[in-house]
Write a protein that holds these residues in place. Structure first.
Motif: not given
Lengths: 275, 138
Positions: A41-42, A49, A213, A217-224, A227, B33, B36, B58, B62, B69-70, B84, B88, B134, B138
């Motif tokens: 996912x990540x 991205x 993207x 992002x909304x699903x929490x599947x982007x880890x800075x 990425x 970043x 961070x 994911x 979470x 999410x969101x 960060x 994006x 969504x 999730x």
């Protein structure tokens, strides 16, 4: 430490991607998912991205140099953005193992297509279709190398829009950019001159990737931490790759990239199958 | 040798907005970043725990980091990883803003077909950005 590793790997991918004529995403996802410990996912979120960031930075100069056409981009970008979001939704809903298997198969197919695909610098378009006439998809693009202005027009627009629905879906599903499919689709199917196809593909990709993207992002599947170094490494590498275009033999680099795709595609397939 | 053909005004505006927007996004992304990874800002998911967390899907990630999410991340911009994500999000917003910026030009030209195409594309991207896709997950 892993961030530094991602930066270095992406830096070299960026160098190879430009002379090989592929976007970074198609190399990034199979290689990183196959050889790094991150969940798929990540990796897909970072891949999107990477694909989007590269095209965003190239887009303005491509338009200013007269290499890309917004009239060509918009109808196809709408189609690809819709399906890319759908692909992202399906991709994150499917079990990771299934996506890994499908990814392996897709990457092996892409490598085969790259080996077999032809290109046409200036395709012959005997008659523009009714859709392209209605939408006014034609123009003159400036070829920087020859210094000539080259008139262009397109055909098979409905088929092109349908094709971009499919390409966008795959891009969102696997988190890969779709330059490998965009350019042949524009060039061979719709009759767009090769350089205009490559540049316009970049703008289409920026819109399609943005749609997926946002979903990642909304699903929490982007880890800075995965990425961001990937994006920076890929962009720095791509700049060097662009400079090396005059030094490196693109055919040799393309063969190396195809070999890397075959290897990483096989690795993805085996990983998905539990080996 | 031919001269460069004149640039349509909508392409010039699209290029300008995309250029400045993506530049702002990159600067924000790199600056956030650095804050961070250098530990200047705290993180929602501590750096030393990431090697355990990034192996999770994911939804599990979470749950483990008490995230959601969101747009939930925007409520914790004092955390380095959330900041960060702002970089994006800025980058991801660039195509929306660029497309929206050319709609008035197409309307002025009475090119209603392209104005509607741009409006529809911007609407698709806004829908994706909204988080409404969504469906409660999730």
């Amino acid at each position: 430490m892993w961030s530094l590793g991602m930066f270095v790997v992406c830096f070299f991918m960026g160098i190879a991607a430009v002379p090989a004529g592929v976007g970074g995403g198609v190399l990034f996802v199979p290689i990183v998912s196959g050889f790094f410990p991150f969940h798929l996912d990540f990796v897909r979120g970072a891949g999107l991205l990477v694909a989007m960031a590269s095209t965003l930075s190239a887009g303005p100069s491509l338009l200013r140099n007269g290499m890309a056409s917004l009239r060509l981009v918009m109808p196809l970008a709408l189609s690809a953005a819709l399906s890319s979001m759908a692909g992202a939704m399906v991709g994150l809903a499917l079990p990771a193992q299934s996506v890994q298997i499908l990814l392996g198969l897709a990457i092996l197919t892409i490598a085969m297509l790259m080996m077999l695909s032809n290109k046409s610098e200036f395709p012959h378009v005997p008659k523009p279709d009714a859709w392209s006439r209605y939408l006014g998809i034609h123009g003159v693009f400036h070829d920087v190398v020859s210094g000539r202005n080259i008139p262009w027009r397109v055909h098979r627009t409905p088929a092109g829009i349908a094709l971009f629905l499919g390409i966008g879906f795959l891009g969102g599903l696997f988190g890969v950019g779709a330059g490998w499919a965009n350019v042949p689709g524009l060039n061979l199917m719709m009759g767009v001159p090769l350089k205009l196809a490559a540049a316009s593909s970049s703008l289409i990709l920026s819109v399609a990737s943005a749609s997926a993207t946002w979903y990642y992002l909304n699903s929490g599947a982007i880890l800075p931490v995965i990425a961001v170094p990937s994006v920076i490494g890929m962009m720095m590498g791509a700049r060097i790759g662009a400079h090396l275009l005059t030094v490196l033999n693109p055919t040799v680099v393309r063969k190396v990239v195809i070999a890397a795709l075959l290897f990483s595609g096989l690795r993805s397939l085996l990983k998905g199958l539990g080996y | 040798m031919n001269h460069l053909p004149p640039m349509p005004p909508e392409e010039k505006r699209y290029a300008d907005v995309l250029h400045w927007g993506s530049l702002a996004g990159f600067v924000m992304l790199v600056a956030a970043f650095l804050l961070y990874v250098t530990g200047t800002l705290d993180a929602q998911a501590p750096l030393d725990q990431l090697p355990r967390l990034w192996k999770l899907p994911t939804a599990d990630y979470l749950a483990a980091t008490h995230g959601a999410g969101g747009w939930h991340w925007i409520t914790s911009l004092d955390k380095g990883d959330s900041l960060s994500l702002l970089g994006i999000a800025l980058l991801s917003a660039c195509p929306i803003v660029s497309i929206a910026a050319v709609i008035p030009l197409y309307l002025r030209e009475k090119n209603y077909v392209y104005a509607v195409l741009c409006l529809m594309t911007a609407a698709v991207l806004l829908y994706a950005a909204s988080g409404m896709t969504l469906f409660g997950h999730p």
